[in-house]
Motif scaffolding. Structure first.
Motif, short mmCIF file in Angstrom:
data_model
loop_
_atom_site.label_atom_id
_atom_site.label_comp_id
_atom_site.label_asym_id
_atom_site.label_seq_id
_atom_site.Cartn_x
_atom_site.Cartn_y
_atom_site.Cartn_z
N ALA A 36 0.81 -1.21 0.00
CA ALA A 36 0.00 0.00 0.00
C ALA A 36 0.85 1.27 0.00
O ALA A 36 2.04 1.24 0.31
N THR A 37 0.21 2.37 -0.35
CA THR A 37 0.82 3.69 -0.24
C THR A 37 0.24 4.35 1.01
O THR A 37 -0.97 4.54 1.12
N ARG B 105 -4.79 -8.66 -3.75
CA ARG B 105 -4.67 -7.23 -4.00
C ARG B 105 -3.56 -6.95 -5.00
O ARG B 105 -3.73 -6.18 -5.94
N ASP B 106 -2.41 -7.61 -4.81
CA ASP B 106 -1.28 -7.42 -5.73
C ASP B 106 -1.63 -7.90 -7.13
O ASP B 106 -1.24 -7.29 -8.13
N GLU B 107 -2.37 -9.03 -7.21
CA GLU B 107 -2.78 -9.55 -8.53
C GLU B 107 -3.66 -8.54 -9.25
O GLU B 107 -3.51 -8.31 -10.45
N PHE B 108 -4.59 -7.95 -8.50
CA PHE B 108 -5.48 -6.96 -9.11
C PHE B 108 -4.70 -5.74 -9.61
O PHE B 108 -4.90 -5.27 -10.73
N GLU B 109 -3.81 -5.22 -8.74
CA GLU B 109 -3.05 -4.03 -9.11
C GLU B 109 -2.17 -4.31 -10.33
O GLU B 109 -2.05 -3.47 -11.23
N LYS B 110 -1.55 -5.50 -10.36
CA LYS B 110 -0.69 -5.84 -11.49
C LYS B 110 -1.49 -5.90 -12.79
O LYS B 110 -1.08 -5.36 -13.82
N LEU C 286 4.69 5.84 -9.80
CA LEU C 286 4.26 4.79 -10.72
C LEU C 286 5.38 3.79 -10.95
O LEU C 286 5.16 2.57 -10.93
N TYR C 287 6.60 4.28 -11.17
CA TYR C 287 7.74 3.38 -11.37
C TYR C 287 7.94 2.48 -10.15
O TYR C 287 8.19 1.28 -10.28
N ARG C 288 7.85 3.08 -8.94
CA ARG C 288 8.04 2.29 -7.72
C ARG C 288 6.96 1.22 -7.59
O ARG C 288 7.24 0.08 -7.24
N LYS C 289 5.74 1.60 -7.91
CA LYS C 289 4.62 0.66 -7.82
C LYS C 289 4.79 -0.50 -8.80
O LYS C 289 4.59 -1.67 -8.44
N LEU C 290 5.18 -0.20 -10.04
CA LEU C 290 5.37 -1.24 -11.05
C LEU C 290 6.50 -2.19 -10.66
O LEU C 290 6.42 -3.40 -10.87
N LYS C 291 7.57 -1.60 -10.08
CA LYS C 291 8.69 -2.42 -9.65
C LYS C 291 8.29 -3.35 -8.53
O LYS C 291 8.65 -4.54 -8.51
N GLN C 292 7.50 -2.83 -7.56
CA GLN C 292 7.03 -3.65 -6.45
C GLN C 292 6.17 -4.81 -6.94
O GLN C 292 6.26 -5.92 -6.41
N LEU C 293 5.34 -4.56 -7.94
CA LEU C 293 4.42 -5.58 -8.44
C LEU C 293 5.08 -6.54 -9.41
O LEU C 293 4.49 -7.55 -9.78
N GLY C 294 6.30 -6.24 -9.87
CA GLY C 294 6.99 -7.11 -10.81
C GLY C 294 6.44 -7.02 -12.22
O GLY C 294 6.47 -8.01 -12.97
N ASP D 14 9.98 -1.22 5.56
CA ASP D 14 10.43 -2.59 5.78
C ASP D 14 9.31 -3.60 5.54
O ASP D 14 9.58 -4.76 5.18
N GLU D 15 8.07 -3.17 5.74
CA GLU D 15 6.92 -4.04 5.50
C GLU D 15 6.53 -4.07 4.02
O GLU D 15 5.59 -4.76 3.64
N GLY D 16 7.24 -3.30 3.19
CA GLY D 16 6.98 -3.31 1.75
C GLY D 16 6.06 -2.22 1.27
O GLY D 16 5.70 -2.18 0.09
N HIS D 17 5.65 -1.32 2.17
CA HIS D 17 4.74 -0.24 1.77
C HIS D 17 5.52 0.95 1.20
O HIS D 17 6.69 1.15 1.50
N THR D 18 4.85 1.74 0.40
CA THR D 18 5.38 3.01 -0.08
C THR D 18 4.89 4.10 0.87
O THR D 18 3.70 4.19 1.15
N VAL D 19 5.82 4.93 1.36
CA VAL D 19 5.47 5.91 2.38
C VAL D 19 5.67 7.33 1.87
O VAL D 19 6.71 7.66 1.31
#
Length: 231
Positions: free
Chosen positions: A2-3, A179-184, A212-220, A23-28
């Motif tokens: 999440a953001t 959630r990650d599947e949907f976002e991807k 957007l770049y950070r989000k795409l990278k997180q989702l692979g 550390d939990e993988g969120h964007t802050v």
């Protein structure tokens, strides 16, 4: 993932919460006062907000009221304070806060409140999507990920782009994976539709290019593959 927007006038608190949530993988995203929080909220739609009550310019409860009265309270808001009374906590909850954390905040309580807030948000989104599907509402509108995840209101429908490939999600797995599947799938759809143009995808989804770049990278998301599929 999440953001999350952290709003607190204490630098140490902002840095600590940012480190834990990263550390939990969120964007802050960070804001040290209500003015900065308004600017971030106008620029993007965070999935969750951690909001301090006592701030120098505008207190957190007043900002919460402002968002609620203007229709901007579309995300879970967790209030934080080391000096608030029970009455203040009750008022914040009545206005729409999803939880209240008393400082000093323990790691366990923080992560539990964040997970509960995000899970409730995703549940509301799922209900909204099922309701729309049952009533025959089309989801070909320009729905941002943040709106979808928080059950936000759909804007006016845009031109239908025609039949799309069927996309199924594993609803039996953990919520975060679904959630990650949907976002991807959401971002891959827009990348293909915009021929891989990051500028146009950023405009369509309401995100800044860096976010957007950070989000795409997180989702692979495979950007090269998205561009090839658009050709």
């Amino acid at each position: 993932m999440a953001t999350i927007l952290v709003v607190d006038d204490e630098l140490g608190i902002r840095d600590l919460l940012s480190e834990i949530l990263n550390d939990e993988g969120h964007t802050v995203e960070l804001a040290e006062n209500a003015a900065q929080a308004r600017a971030v909220r106008a620029q993007m739609r965070p999935d969750l907000v951690l909001l301090d009550i006592w701030m120098p310019d505008t207190d957190g409860v007043t900002l919460l009221k402002e968002w609620a009265s203007t229709g901007l309270l579309s995300m879970p808001v967790i209030m934080m304070s080391g000096h608030a009374t029970i009455d203040t906590a009750v008022e914040a909850t009545r206005i729409g806060a999803s939880a209240f954390l008393e400082k000093p905040i323990t790691l366990q309580k923080l992560l539990k409140a964040v997970d509960q807030g995000l899970n409730k948000s995703a549940e509301r989104a799922a209900v909204a999507m099922v309701t729309a599907a049952v009533s025959g509402t089309s989801f070909t509108s320009e729905l941002t990920v943040e709106e979808a995840m928080t059950g936000g209101t759909l804007p006016e429908p845009v031109m239908d782009v025609g039949p799309q490939p069927h996309q199924s999600f594993n609803l039996d797995g953990p919520l975060r994976e679904a959630r990650d599947e949907f976002e991807k799938a959401y971002f891959e759809y827009h990348l293909a539709r915009e021929s891989g143009s990051m500028t146009r995808v950023a405009e369509k989804t309401g995100l800044e290019r860096t976010h957007l770049y950070r989000k795409l990278k997180q989702l692979g998301v495979d950007l090269a593959r998205s561009k090839r599929s658009a050709l």
